[in-house]
Design a protein around this motif. Structure first.
Motif, PDB file in Angstrom:
ATOM      1  N   MET A   1      -8.252 -10.576  -1.962  1.00  0.00           N
ATOM      2  CA  MET A   1      -7.893  -9.179  -1.688  1.00  0.00           C
ATOM      3  C   MET A   1      -7.381  -9.058  -0.249  1.00  0.00           C
ATOM      4  O   MET A   1      -8.031  -9.491   0.684  1.00  0.00           O
ATOM      5  N   THR A   2      -6.194  -8.456  -0.056  1.00  0.00           N
ATOM      6  CA  THR A   2      -5.668  -8.250   1.283  1.00  0.00           C
ATOM      7  C   THR A   2      -6.382  -7.082   1.947  1.00  0.00           C
ATOM      8  O   THR A   2      -7.003  -6.239   1.283  1.00  0.00           O
ATOM      9  N   GLN A   3      -6.288  -7.033   3.278  1.00  0.00           N
ATOM     10  CA  GLN A   3      -6.908  -5.923   3.994  1.00  0.00           C
ATOM     11  C   GLN A   3      -6.289  -4.599   3.562  1.00  0.00           C
ATOM     12  O   GLN A   3      -6.999  -3.596   3.404  1.00  0.00           O
ATOM     13  N   PHE A   4      -4.955  -4.576   3.358  1.00  0.00           N
ATOM     14  CA  PHE A   4      -4.296  -3.336   2.934  1.00  0.00           C
ATOM     15  C   PHE A   4      -4.864  -2.868   1.599  1.00  0.00           C
ATOM     16  O   PHE A   4      -5.160  -1.686   1.409  1.00  0.00           O
ATOM     17  N   THR A   5      -5.045  -3.809   0.653  1.00  0.00           N
ATOM     18  CA  THR A   5      -5.589  -3.443  -0.649  1.00  0.00           C
ATOM     19  C   THR A   5      -7.004  -2.913  -0.517  1.00  0.00           C
ATOM     20  O   THR A   5      -7.385  -1.930  -1.171  1.00  0.00           O
ATOM     21  N   GLU A   6      -7.794  -3.553   0.331  1.00  0.00           N
ATOM     22  CA  GLU A   6      -9.172  -3.122   0.524  1.00  0.00           C
ATOM     23  C   GLU A   6      -9.219  -1.711   1.104  1.00  0.00           C
ATOM     24  O   GLU A   6     -10.034  -0.871   0.676  1.00  0.00           O
ATOM     25  N   ILE A   7      -8.353  -1.428   2.078  1.00  0.00           N
ATOM     26  CA  ILE A   7      -8.306  -0.094   2.666  1.00  0.00           C
ATOM     27  C   ILE A   7      -7.929   0.935   1.606  1.00  0.00           C
ATOM     28  O   ILE A   7      -8.568   1.991   1.482  1.00  0.00           O
ATOM     29  N   HIS A   8      -6.914   0.631   0.809  1.00  0.00           N
ATOM     30  CA  HIS A   8      -6.505   1.557  -0.250  1.00  0.00           C
ATOM     31  C   HIS A   8      -7.650   1.830  -1.220  1.00  0.00           C
ATOM     32  O   HIS A   8      -7.852   2.972  -1.648  1.00  0.00           O
ATOM     33  N   GLU A   9      -8.404   0.813  -1.569  1.00  0.00           N
ATOM     34  CA  GLU A   9      -9.489   0.989  -2.530  1.00  0.00           C
ATOM     35  C   GLU A   9     -10.604   1.860  -1.962  1.00  0.00           C
ATOM     36  O   GLU A   9     -11.155   2.721  -2.664  1.00  0.00           O
ATOM     37  N   VAL A  10     -10.942   1.643  -0.693  1.00  0.00           N
ATOM     38  CA  VAL A  10     -11.983   2.458  -0.064  1.00  0.00           C
ATOM     39  C   VAL A  10     -11.550   3.918  -0.007  1.00  0.00           C
ATOM     40  O   VAL A  10     -12.330   4.838  -0.301  1.00  0.00           O
ATOM     41  N   ILE A  11     -10.301   4.147   0.368  1.00  0.00           N
ATOM     42  CA  ILE A  11      -9.779   5.513   0.448  1.00  0.00           C
ATOM     43  C   ILE A  11      -9.762   6.158  -0.933  1.00  0.00           C
ATOM     44  O   ILE A  11     -10.171   7.317  -1.111  1.00  0.00           O
ATOM     45  N   GLN A  12      -9.299   5.416  -1.924  1.00  0.00           N
ATOM     46  CA  GLN A  12      -9.223   5.962  -3.280  1.00  0.00           C
ATOM     47  C   GLN A  12     -10.611   6.317  -3.812  1.00  0.00           C
ATOM     48  O   GLN A  12     -10.797   7.363  -4.446  1.00  0.00           O
ATOM     49  N   GLN A  13     -11.588   5.487  -3.529  1.00  0.00           N
ATOM     50  CA  GLN A  13     -12.953   5.779  -3.967  1.00  0.00           C
ATOM     51  C   GLN A  13     -13.480   7.050  -3.317  1.00  0.00           C
ATOM     52  O   GLN A  13     -14.088   7.905  -3.977  1.00  0.00           O
ATOM     53  N   ARG A  14     -13.252   7.185  -2.019  1.00  0.00           N
ATOM     54  CA  ARG A  14     -13.758   8.360  -1.306  1.00  0.00           C
ATOM     55  C   ARG A  14     -13.109   9.638  -1.821  1.00  0.00           C
ATOM     56  O   ARG A  14     -13.794  10.627  -2.106  1.00  0.00           O
ATOM     57  N   TYR A  15     -11.778   9.631  -1.945  1.00  0.00           N
ATOM     58  CA  TYR A  15     -11.101  10.860  -2.343  1.00  0.00           C
ATOM     59  C   TYR A  15     -11.243  11.144  -3.832  1.00  0.00           C
ATOM     60  O   TYR A  15     -11.201  12.300  -4.259  1.00  0.00           O
ATOM     61  N   GLY A  16     -11.449  10.115  -4.615  1.00  0.00           N
ATOM     62  CA  GLY A  16     -11.787  10.341  -6.010  1.00  0.00           C
ATOM     63  C   GLY A  16     -13.118  11.061  -6.130  1.00  0.00           C
ATOM     64  O   GLY A  16     -13.278  11.975  -6.945  1.00  0.00           O
ATOM     65  N   ALA A  17     -14.088  10.655  -5.309  1.00  0.00           N
ATOM     66  CA  ALA A  17     -15.397  11.308  -5.311  1.00  0.00           C
ATOM     67  C   ALA A  17     -15.292  12.763  -4.877  1.00  0.00           C
ATOM     68  O   ALA A  17     -15.949  13.649  -5.435  1.00  0.00           O
ATOM     69  N   ILE A  18     -14.445  13.024  -3.879  1.00  0.00           N
ATOM     70  CA  ILE A  18     -14.256  14.402  -3.424  1.00  0.00           C
ATOM     71  C   ILE A  18     -13.660  15.244  -4.541  1.00  0.00           C
ATOM     72  O   ILE A  18     -14.111  16.364  -4.813  1.00  0.00           O
ATOM     73  N   ALA A  19     -12.634  14.718  -5.211  1.00  0.00           N
ATOM     74  CA  ALA A  19     -11.982  15.463  -6.291  1.00  0.00           C
ATOM     75  C   ALA A  19     -12.950  15.784  -7.413  1.00  0.00           C
ATOM     76  O   ALA A  19     -12.859  16.836  -8.060  1.00  0.00           O
ATOM     77  N   GLU A  20     -13.884  14.881  -7.642  1.00  0.00           N
ATOM     78  CA  GLU A  20     -14.860  15.070  -8.716  1.00  0.00           C
ATOM     79  C   GLU A  20     -16.123  15.780  -8.251  1.00  0.00           C
ATOM     80  O   GLU A  20     -17.094  15.890  -9.002  1.00  0.00           O
ATOM     81  N   GLY A  21     -16.115  16.245  -6.990  1.00  0.00           N
ATOM     82  CA  GLY A  21     -17.256  16.983  -6.479  1.00  0.00           C
ATOM     83  C   GLY A  21     -18.456  16.141  -6.149  1.00  0.00           C
ATOM     84  O   GLY A  21     -19.590  16.630  -6.099  1.00  0.00           O
ATOM     85  N   ARG A  22     -18.229  14.842  -5.889  1.00  0.00           N
ATOM     86  CA  ARG A  22     -19.346  13.931  -5.633  1.00  0.00           C
ATOM     87  C   ARG A  22     -19.510  13.551  -4.171  1.00  0.00           C
ATOM     88  O   ARG A  22     -20.310  12.687  -3.843  1.00  0.00           O
ATOM     89  N   GLY A  23     -18.751  14.187  -3.264  1.00  0.00           N
ATOM     90  CA  GLY A  23     -18.906  13.824  -1.861  1.00  0.00           C
ATOM     91  C   GLY A  23     -18.021  14.651  -0.971  1.00  0.00           C
ATOM     92  O   GLY A  23     -17.080  15.301  -1.415  1.00  0.00           O
ATOM     93  N   GLY A  24     -18.343  14.637   0.335  1.00  0.00           N
ATOM     94  CA  GLY A  24     -17.517  15.284   1.335  1.00  0.00           C
ATOM     95  C   GLY A  24     -16.515  14.309   1.901  1.00  0.00           C
ATOM     96  O   GLY A  24     -16.589  13.112   1.664  1.00  0.00           O
TER      97      GLY A  24
END
Length: 253
Positions: A1-24
């Motif tokens: 996994m490249t660093q860019f891919t890892e960053i994208h995945e972390v961001i996607q997880q965080r904002y997915g949680a926000i969209a679903e009401g699971r986090g700030g």
């Protein structure tokens, strides 16, 4: 996994949680704003008739719609459109003869944006899935590119600016609200991907930011209304001063 891919995945997880009401967004509070609602970012008259489902997902650090100076009939692209608030505000300004495209990489955010679109009955907005470093948009097809507290999240900011330049028509313009710094983060802080996803350690020095825009081809670059963003990230050792800034530029004809 490249660093860019890892960053994208972390961001996607965080904002997915926000969209679903699971986090700030930025820890227990909000993202890139002093309060957890849109009234701190936008003139309240702009928010009239927008439901809470839209305004509660105002995760930006400013109002790129207003600084873009949109006109009727223009075609607008929003980078990292989230729940769609800036797209819906832009749609009002460009009117029925205009068009607004929102691009976001997070499926849960796109689902939320499309649900909001249906709720509002907006016909001149569409949402597309994609990364802002590789936009699913045709060459020279939009008049305005805007973005609200998103480019700081991108691991390859030069690619973002090159893509924005590519899709703009000659004479087009870009309007950005984003987090920038004076100075650079330490390597240790830069490696903290959780803080990167919180609109913090992905931010770069404002002069480097402008240089990347110039490298991509933009001219008439201005940085205005730079205000402290210590509400997002209080100062600590190894951390530069952090600001929320309004940035505009043009693609020469």
């Amino acid at each position: 996994m490249t660093q860019f891919t890892e960053i994208h995945e972390v961001i996607q997880q965080r904002y997915g949680a926000i969209a679903e009401g699971r986090g700030g967004c930025c820890g227990p509070a909000d993202c890139c704003s002093e309060t957890s609602n849109a009234t701190s970012l936008y003139n309240t008259t702009l928010l009239e008739e927008l439901p809470v489902e839209v305004t509660d997902l105002a995760l930006g650090c400013g109002d790129p719609v207003t600084i873009a100076g949109l006109r009727a009939g223009e075609r607008v692209l929003d980078l990292g459109s989230g729940g769609g608030i800036d797209c819906f505000l832009a749609a009002r300004q460009v009117g029925p003869t205009g068009r607004v495209i929102g691009v976001d990489m997070t499926p849960a955010m796109l689902a939320k944006a499309n649900a909001n679109k249906a709720r509002l009955g907006v016909e001149n907005v569409e949402f597309r899935q994609g990364q802002i470093e590789a936009l699913p948009v045709e060459d020279e097809s939009v008049d305005v590119v805007m973005s609200n507290c998103v480019i700081n999240l991108a691991p390859d900011k030069l690619a973002v600016f090159r893509e924005a330049f590519r899709v703009l028509r000659p004479g087009g313009r870009i309007a950005i609200s984003d987090i920038v710094t004076e100075g650079e983060f330490s390597e240790e802080l830069r490696a903290d991907l959780s803080r990167w996803a919180e609109c913090v350690t992905g931010a770069i020095d404002v002069n480097a930011y402008v240089a990347l825009m110039q490298q991509a081809g933009f001219t008439e670059i201005t940085v205005t209304d730079k205000r402290s963003a210590e509400d997002i990230a209080p100062m600590q050792p190894g951390m530069p001063k952090i600001y929320s800034a309004r940035i505009t530029a043009v693609k020469a004809k």
